[in-house]
Structures are given as structure tokens and as C-alpha cells.
Design an enzyme around this catalytic site. Structure first.
Site, PDB file in Angstrom:
ATOM      1  N   SER A 219     -38.448  54.954   0.514  1.00  0.00           N
ATOM      2  CA  SER A 219     -37.247  54.220   0.139  1.00  0.00           C
ATOM      3  C   SER A 219     -36.991  54.420  -1.351  1.00  0.00           C
ATOM      4  O   SER A 219     -36.739  55.534  -1.785  1.00  0.00           O
ATOM      5  CB  SER A 219     -37.377  52.739   0.519  1.00  0.00           C
ATOM      6  OG  SER A 219     -36.127  52.100   0.457  1.00  0.00           O
ATOM      7  N   ASP A 287     -30.586  57.545  26.081  1.00  0.00           N
ATOM      8  CA  ASP A 287     -32.050  57.501  26.084  1.00  0.00           C
ATOM      9  C   ASP A 287     -32.661  58.679  26.826  1.00  0.00           C
ATOM     10  O   ASP A 287     -33.617  59.314  26.365  1.00  0.00           O
ATOM     11  CB  ASP A 287     -32.507  56.178  26.699  1.00  0.00           C
ATOM     12  CG  ASP A 287     -34.013  55.978  26.650  1.00  0.00           C
ATOM     13  OD1 ASP A 287     -34.718  56.875  26.160  1.00  0.00           O
ATOM     14  OD2 ASP A 287     -34.484  54.919  27.082  1.00  0.00           O
ATOM     15  N   ASP A 290     -33.372  63.347  26.267  1.00  0.00           N
ATOM     16  CA  ASP A 290     -34.535  64.152  25.899  1.00  0.00           C
ATOM     17  C   ASP A 290     -35.476  64.368  27.081  1.00  0.00           C
ATOM     18  O   ASP A 290     -36.592  64.852  26.914  1.00  0.00           O
ATOM     19  CB  ASP A 290     -35.298  63.506  24.742  1.00  0.00           C
ATOM     20  CG  ASP A 290     -35.796  62.105  25.085  1.00  0.00           C
ATOM     21  OD1 ASP A 290     -35.547  61.628  26.209  1.00  0.00           O
ATOM     22  OD2 ASP A 290     -36.446  61.486  24.217  1.00  0.00           O
ATOM     23  N   VAL A 292     -36.585  61.938  29.282  1.00  0.00           N
ATOM     24  CA  VAL A 292     -37.307  60.763  29.764  1.00  0.00           C
ATOM     25  C   VAL A 292     -36.685  59.517  29.147  1.00  0.00           C
ATOM     26  O   VAL A 292     -36.278  59.515  27.981  1.00  0.00           O
ATOM     27  CB  VAL A 292     -38.817  60.845  29.412  1.00  0.00           C
ATOM     28  CG1 VAL A 292     -39.034  60.882  27.905  1.00  0.00           C
ATOM     29  CG2 VAL A 292     -39.588  59.687  30.032  1.00  0.00           C
ATOM     30  N   ASP A 294     -37.449  56.457  27.548  1.00  0.00           N
ATOM     31  CA  ASP A 294     -38.607  55.861  26.883  1.00  0.00           C
ATOM     32  C   ASP A 294     -38.211  54.940  25.740  1.00  0.00           C
ATOM     33  O   ASP A 294     -39.040  54.586  24.898  1.00  0.00           O
ATOM     34  CB  ASP A 294     -39.538  56.958  26.364  1.00  0.00           C
ATOM     35  CG  ASP A 294     -38.833  57.936  25.431  1.00  0.00           C
ATOM     36  OD1 ASP A 294     -37.612  57.780  25.209  1.00  0.00           O
ATOM     37  OD2 ASP A 294     -39.496  58.862  24.919  1.00  0.00           O
ATOM     38  N   LEU A 296     -36.156  55.695  23.325  1.00  0.00           N
ATOM     39  CA  LEU A 296     -35.909  56.460  22.101  1.00  0.00           C
ATOM     40  C   LEU A 296     -34.714  57.383  22.294  1.00  0.00           C
ATOM     41  O   LEU A 296     -34.637  58.104  23.295  1.00  0.00           O
ATOM     42  CB  LEU A 296     -37.124  57.306  21.736  1.00  0.00           C
ATOM     43  CG  LEU A 296     -38.471  56.583  21.596  1.00  0.00           C
ATOM     44  CD1 LEU A 296     -39.587  57.594  21.333  1.00  0.00           C
ATOM     45  CD2 LEU A 296     -38.404  55.547  20.489  1.00  0.00           C
ATOM     46  N   ASP A 458     -32.768  54.690  10.977  1.00  0.00           N
ATOM     47  CA  ASP A 458     -32.859  53.929   9.727  1.00  0.00           C
ATOM     48  C   ASP A 458     -31.544  53.195   9.468  1.00  0.00           C
ATOM     49  O   ASP A 458     -30.478  53.807   9.457  1.00  0.00           O
ATOM     50  CB  ASP A 458     -33.188  54.878   8.573  1.00  0.00           C
ATOM     51  CG  ASP A 458     -33.698  54.143   7.337  1.00  0.00           C
ATOM     52  OD1 ASP A 458     -33.166  53.069   7.007  1.00  0.00           O
ATOM     53  OD2 ASP A 458     -34.619  54.669   6.680  1.00  0.00           O
ATOM     54  N   HIS A 496     -36.192  51.215   9.190  1.00  0.00           N
ATOM     55  CA  HIS A 496     -36.667  51.177   7.807  1.00  0.00           C
ATOM     56  C   HIS A 496     -37.884  50.259   7.727  1.00  0.00           C
ATOM     57  O   HIS A 496     -37.813  49.150   7.219  1.00  0.00           O
ATOM     58  CB  HIS A 496     -35.561  50.707   6.867  1.00  0.00           C
ATOM     59  CG  HIS A 496     -35.740  51.136   5.440  1.00  0.00           C
ATOM     60  ND1 HIS A 496     -35.483  52.424   5.017  1.00  0.00           N
ATOM     61  CD2 HIS A 496     -36.149  50.472   4.342  1.00  0.00           C
ATOM     62  CE1 HIS A 496     -35.708  52.530   3.724  1.00  0.00           C
ATOM     63  NE2 HIS A 496     -36.123  51.348   3.294  1.00  0.00           N
TER      64      HIS A 496
END
Length: 571
Positions: A219, A287, A290, A292, A294, A296, A458, A496
Site C-alpha cells: 500500500s 465465478d 475459470d 470451477v 470457487d 473467485l 482490491d 486490501h
């Protein structure tokens, strides 16, 4: 392994106009040794001892201004105490803890407080730690490098040091912006002053300079890492600069504009439950891109292509303008689109910077965290991070103390695009507090290395600003040359300091392998520290790569993923 010393070939290289990296190091050490001899009156002929020499005797040592590369009133060691390995809570082995101050030049400017730790079993390396927010608290250097799962650097034999950047207060306290020398210290000067002071004391303690000097921070500390590369390239061999606040003025001004959209525009406030609805809608759409589901959003570019669809599903219907509890009105969408689009100025800041790149609002960034958008529908008499939002509160403080020098100024009325008499002040501040200079030729020729890690989600420092600076380096130097000194890693789901994936990876070990042994890091493996999914692993892919599931195997193991790139164009 390369060793620094006072070798005649180094001086021959300089005389011939061909200063190699080893020559630069040798000359630097020779000069510092000479300065330290004058400053400390100690002979450095002996080899490095098992313990720092006379730890207690370092108390009261004065470092004259001539030893420090920027103007100061000199430095003073206030305490020097040997901390035994058996001390309660100490996991760093035996070390000499040194605290002191670096005096300012201007009356009324606070000292720079610093701490230096000299381990009894020194590995010949030194590490300077960066700070966070507006700093104001001494960084002790006794803890771990951010994201590192291993022992603290001090426990691994590194001499470590940090400082408070030249004022006292928590990371949100900005009133020091009224003092010009304190602002300069915060912007860049404290880094050089602390470095030179610590190096003089390391020379006195061990009898020789560090073989390698590193810097690590995130940061504000990430901005500081890029700052030392741009301003003091010969002082460092390697830098870890995570989530760097490169365009410091840009992010503060964007925070002001976002706050104005929320508090000045009727209906512009976006309540937490709608921010959560945006996040949930993005996960539903992106989601599994990618391979799967998960939690993310890894393929950000593919998700960006779905943005019109996502926004359309969130927009309030014109046929039902009354029911706005679960949809976004035009003013609310405008607030989120301001976050997405970022800052566009009609005038340039330092280094001809006119933009601050926006956030991944519709690609998995969750703005309901403590560092997110406002959580109160009314502007409170005193801004608070949770109630009014981190970006707005920090931007408001920046305008009050740094820009206008008026603690009563109302930033909700500050015209960011047409600041009038404050425009030159904004330009000056962006030069002092910022690390957007793309000219890093000296660091490249010096052979320095750089690792940057940041979350794609972030909500404080836009990942797209970091990516844009990285791309500017490629445009300036070419991809092969940038690859020779820099690694950029972007982490899906990481915000963050929080998020649905909190990475743990030994970046310091990777940096040291690169600098000392020439082993460049490629794909690394990171472990998730998030409570709900603690222990799962993923490949940490070099940007623009991301982890894609191979279609079989344990979804909580990195071995079930490969690094892939999106077929879509980056922003």
C-alpha cells in the site's frame, strides 16, 4: 557468491566509464565505510562477529548530517538493547534492538523515529520495511514481510529497520500535511534518511556493509518501494512492493469525487445490501469462468465482457420506479460507474499523469468491507472510515490538510477537475507523494529486481492502476527487459488485506533467490489464509495469467490448476 569489498577493479571500472553492478556496490561500500569511520570513530578491519559489536555501546551514538544523503539535523541513537532469544514473546533469536531519531531541519517539524534490529547471526543482508496509510507509527521490522508464511526476516538473519516517516499518529491521521518538511519526509525523504542512518549503524555494528539491501512494503509501503527504485536506485538490490499507492494524488482525488457522488447527488448513496447484491450478481455470472465455482473471479477480462449484462440485471426498471430496494437507480449506478471509470483530469499531474484507473466494481470487488464505500446514508459531522467510506474520508483529509491547508474546508465542494488556485499545489504534491515516474533506467542498469503482488479485488488501491504502470514500463523498455527485472502477480478474490482469498507466499525468499542466485521466479504456489477456506492452494501466476481449473482433481490443490490467459483484451 558475490561479496562486497574494497576491490581495485571496481574503481578501474568507474574510471573507464563502465560501472558494472559489482563495481557500483564496491564503490558504494567503500564510500559508506569511509563516512562511517568518520562518523563513528571505529575501525572496521575485523571480520563480521558472531554478535553485533558492543550493542549497549551504540546507545548515544550520533550520526552527523554529512553521513545522511539528504539534509537533516543528524541522527541520534536513543537506546540499544540486546534482546535475548529467551525473552518473552521473542521468536527472532538474539538481536540488538536500536531505536533513535533523525532530526529535521525546520523548527516544529517532528523527528523521524526509527528502529533497527541487528541479529546475532547475520546473513549479510538488510531489509527496510515500508509503512501503511499515512504512516505515523514506527515500523519495528520485527514482524514478517506481508504475505510471507515463513519466519520473520529478522529470525532468518536479516538486519531489519523501519521508521514512522516523520510524524506521530495512526495511519488515518493527516494533519501533518500542514507542515512542508513533514510532507516531504512522508513523500520520499524519510526513506533515504532512514536507509543511510541504518547503513551507518550496520557498518558500526558488524564491521561491513550488507551484501544485499532489500525493501519490502504494501500500500503506502508499496508506493515507497517504487519510490526508492525511482529516486534511489543505487541503494537497493531488490524490492517487494505490493498493492502500491503509485498515483497517491489520483486515488485521493477520486475518493473526493466518489464521496461527492454519494453525498451531494440526491440518491447517489449505495447502501450495503445493494453493494452485496452487486457482488452476488457478479459471482453468479463470472465465478465459473475459470473452470470451477470457487468464490473467485479469476478470469477478469472474460467477466468484463459480461459487464453490460450484469449492469442490466441490476438496473431498476423504468416500469417500476418505486420498488428500488433490490435494484440500482441511475444515481446509484453513476456512483459505481465513477468507481469503475476512475479519474480523468483536464490537466496533467506530475509525469504527465491525467488519470487514475478505476476499480473492478463489476468483476468481483466487494465494497462492503471496512475499507469500502459508505455504510451510513447521511454524512456525519466528522468523517469516519466505516460510516462514510475509506476512499472519501482519506480524500477529504488530503484536501483539508495537504491541498488547501484549511482543516475546516468542505471537500464536498472541491472541484477536482477545475481546482483553480489549488491546481499547482496538486501538481507539486503529486511530485512529492507519488511514484508514477516511468524512468527507472538506473535501477535497470544497476541490476535491481522487483516483485509486486496485488489483489484483483482490491477496493483501496485499484489493481488496474498498477497494471497500467506495468504496461507503461513494457511500452517504454520492451517486454524482455521488463521481464528481466520485474514480476507482477495478481490474486483473484484478494482485496486490501482481506477478501475471499488471502495469499501466503514467500516473496522474500523468491526475491533473494533472484538477486543472490539469479533464479528468476515464475509460477509460485500460494496458500489461502481466509478462515472459511484456510489451507487451499492455488498457482500464483505471472500477470496476465490466472489459475484455470484443469477439469479434474481436488479443487483445493494448486496441482489441479494451470496458469492460463484470457483471450480477451486487457483494459
Amino acid at each position: 557468491m558475490r561479496r562486497r569489498g574494497f576491490r581495485i577493479p571496481a574503481f578501474r571500472a568507474f574510471a573507464a566509464g563502465q560501472p558494472t553492478r559489482s563495481a557500483r556496490h564496491a564503490l558504494r561500500c567503500a564510500l559508506w565505510a569511509a563516512l562511517a569511520l568518520l562518523a563513528c570513530g571505529h575501525a572496521y578491519a575485523q571480520r563480521t562477529p558472531a554478535l553485533p559489536l558492543h550493542c549497549a555501546d551504540l546507545a548515544g551514538v550520533v550520526i552527523p548530517p554529512a553521513v545522511i544523503g539528504l539534509p537533516t539535523g543528524g541522527a541520534l541513537v536513543q537506546t540499544a538493547t540486546m534482546i535475548p532469544a529467551t525473552a518473552t514473546g521473542n521468536q527472532n533469536g538474539d538481536y540488538c534492538r536500536i531505536t533513535g531519531v533523525i532530526r529535521p531541519q525546520t523548527a516544529g517539524t517532528p523527528d523521524i523515529r526509527f528502529e533497527l534490529n541487528l541479529p546475532s547471526r547475520w546473513n549479510g543482508r538488510a531489509l527496510q520495511f515500508g509503512g501503511g496509510g499515512y504512516n505515523g507509527v514506527v515500523v519495528t521490522g520485527t514482524g514478517p514481510v506481508p504475505f510471507s508464511p515463513d519466519r520473520a526476516p529478522l529470525a532468518r538473519g536479516y538486519a531489519t529497520f523501519g521508521d514512522d516517516s516523520g510524524h506521530i499518529g495512526d495511519s488515518s491521521e493527516a494533519s501533518f500535511g500542514l507542515l512542508d518538511e513533514a510532507v516531504t519526509n512522508f513523500g520520499y525523504a524519510h526513506l533515504k534518511k532512514a536507509h543511510d542512518t541504518a547503513l551507518a549503524l550496520i557498518l558500526r555494528g558488524y564491521g561491513r556493509a550488507p551484501q544485499y539491501m532489500y525493501f519490502a512494503g504494501g500500500s503506502t509501503g508499496g508506493r515507497e518501494g517504487y519510490t526508492v527504485i525511482q529516486r534511489y536506485p543505487d541503494d537497493y538490490d531488490g524490492v517487494i512492493a505490493n498493492a502500491p499507492a503509485l498515483n497517491f494524488s489520483g486515488v485521493r482525488l477520486l475518493g473526493v469525487e466518489v464521496g461527492q457522488d454519494e453525498y451531494r447527488v440526491p440518491g447517489g448513496f449505495v447502501p450495503p445490501h445493494l453493494l452485496e447484491r452487486v457482488y452476488a450478481r457478479v459471482l453468479a455470472a463470472c465465478d465459473a469462468l475459470d473452470g470451477v465455482a470457487d468464490g473467485l473471479v479469476s478470469d477478469v477480462e472474460a467477466c468484463r465482457a459480461k459487464e453490460p449484462e450484469i449492469i442490466g440485471s441490476l438496473r431498476c426498471s423504468l416500469q417500476d420506479p418505486v420498488n428500488t430496494q433490490n435494484c440500482l437507480t441511475p444515481p446509484q449506478l453513476a456512483t459505481l460507474e465513477k468507481l469503475r471509470d476512475g479519474l480523468r483530469l483536464p490537466y496533467p499531474l506530475a509525469w504527465n499523469v491525467e488519470t487514475y484507473h478505476g476499480y473492478n466494481v463489476f468483476q468481483g470487488t466487494r465494497f462492503t468491507s471496512g475499507l469500502g464505500l459508505a455504510h451510513s446514508p447521511q454524512r456525519l459531522p466528522q468523517l469516519e472510515f466505516i460510516a462514510n467510506g475509506y476512499l472519501f474520508a482519506q480524500g477529504d483529509a488530503y484536501v483539508k490538510y495537504f491541498v488547501t491547508h484549511d482543516p475546516t474546508f468542505d471537500s464536498s465542494n472541491f472541484d477536482v477537475e477545475h481546482p483553480g488556485r489549488y491546481q499547482q499545489r496538486l501538481v507539486t504534491l503529486s511530485t512529492t507523494i507519488g511514484a508514477m515516474n516511468p524512468d527507472i533506467a538506473r535501477y535497470l542498469s544497476h541490476g535491481g529486481k522487483l516483485i509486486t503482488l496485488q489483489g484483483l479485488a482490491d477496493e483501496v488501491i485499484s489493481p488496474n492502476q498498477t497494471i497500467a504502470y506495468y504496461n507503461s514500463l513494457i511500452a517504454r523498455y520492451g517486454e524482455p527487459r521488463v521481464d528481466s527485472f520485474m514480476r507482477l502477480y495478481m490474486v483473484p478474490g484478494y482485496q486490501h488485506g482481506n477478501g475471499v482469498f488471502i495469499p501466503s507466499v514467500d516473496l522474500l525468499g523468491a526475491l533473494d533467490d533472484w538477486v543472490a542466485r539469479g533464479v528468476a521466479p515464475e509460477t509460485l504456489v500460494m496458500t489461502d489464509l481466509t478462515e472459511a477456506s484456510n489451507g487451499r492452494t492455488r498457482p500464483l501466476c505471472r500477470y496476465p495469467g490466472f489459475a484455470r481449473y484443469v477439469g479434474k482433481g481436488n479443487v483445493n490443490r494448486a496441482s489441479s490448476f494451470v496458469c492460463a490467459t484470457s483471450s480477451l483484451t486487457s483494459p
